[in-house]
Design a protein around this motif. Structure first.
Motif, PDB file in Angstrom:
ATOM      1  N   GLU A 126      37.471  -7.899 -12.824  1.00 31.56           N
ATOM      2  CA  GLU A 126      37.268  -7.900 -11.370  1.00 31.56           C
ATOM      3  C   GLU A 126      36.159  -6.930 -10.972  1.00 31.56           C
ATOM      4  O   GLU A 126      35.303  -7.252 -10.147  1.00 31.56           O
ATOM      5  CB  GLU A 126      38.572  -7.533 -10.660  1.00 31.56           C
ATOM      6  N   HIS A 165      32.743  -8.333 -12.055  1.00 33.66           N
ATOM      7  CA  HIS A 165      32.250  -9.345 -11.112  1.00 33.66           C
ATOM      8  C   HIS A 165      31.787  -8.712  -9.800  1.00 33.66           C
ATOM      9  O   HIS A 165      30.812  -9.165  -9.194  1.00 33.66           O
ATOM     10  CB  HIS A 165      33.312 -10.413 -10.852  1.00 33.66           C
ATOM     11  N   SER A 197      28.026  -9.005  -8.417  1.00 39.99           N
ATOM     12  CA  SER A 197      27.740  -9.524  -7.070  1.00 39.99           C
ATOM     13  C   SER A 197      26.892  -8.540  -6.260  1.00 39.99           C
ATOM     14  O   SER A 197      26.176  -8.944  -5.343  1.00 39.99           O
ATOM     15  CB  SER A 197      29.034  -9.833  -6.326  1.00 39.99           C
ATOM     16  N   ASP A 237      35.747 -13.698 -19.973  1.00 36.21           N
ATOM     17  CA  ASP A 237      35.873 -14.741 -18.949  1.00 36.21           C
ATOM     18  C   ASP A 237      36.437 -16.035 -19.518  1.00 36.21           C
ATOM     19  O   ASP A 237      37.277 -16.688 -18.898  1.00 36.21           O
ATOM     20  CB  ASP A 237      34.515 -15.033 -18.301  1.00 36.21           C
TER      21      ASP A 237
END
Length: 147
Positions: A54, A57, A61, A78
């Protein structure tokens, strides 16, 4: 500021392990990290890969660029192709199995160490001395009477 997700080397000379970290691209390899998001131990069989996906990611981002090695590790995590190691059997279970194989009984049920026997020897020695002392005294009196 250019942020990268890369490996931070730790460990000994021939026993490396790595932390997956988020850091400024201008800092040195083992420098101060913004955040640690995982660890990677390549010398274990199978390799240990533990990444907080998490957080990875989130940083991706935000524009962080992963290195080639970290991108491959994130891809493995993943896709779920991560191999896991079998848990170790506790040493107590191994010991009990070895005792059972040897045919002996386990001493795991004892309450503590066996009591010492020195105290009993001292008590026996005192009673032996007490019984021998009157006999010696009687023998000394008889030897004096003969003289």
């Amino acid at each position: 500021m250019a942020v990268k997700i890369r490996l931070k080397r730790m460990g000994k000379i021939r026993a490396p392990f790595y932390r997956v970290v988020v850091m400024d691209s201008r800092t040195k390899r083992d420098g101060r990290a913004i955040e640690e998001i995982g660890k990677y131990h390549p010398t274990e069989q199978p390799s240990l890969i533990d990444i907080d996906i998490e957080r990875a990611h989130y940083w991706l981002s935000q524009g962080a660029q992963p290195t080639e090695a970290v991108a491959a590790l994130i891809k493995v995590v993943d896709e779920g192709k991560l191999q896991t190691k079998e848990p170790k059997t506790p040493k107590k279970d191994l010991y009990e199995a070895a005792v059972a194989a040897a045919g002996g009984k386990s001493d795991a049920g004892t309450d503590g160490p066996t009591p010492r026997k020195k105290a009993a020897k001292k008590a026996d020695a005192k009673t032996d001395d007490a019984t021998e002392a009157p006999a010696e005294a009687a023998g000394d009196e008889a030897a004096k009477a003969e003289a």
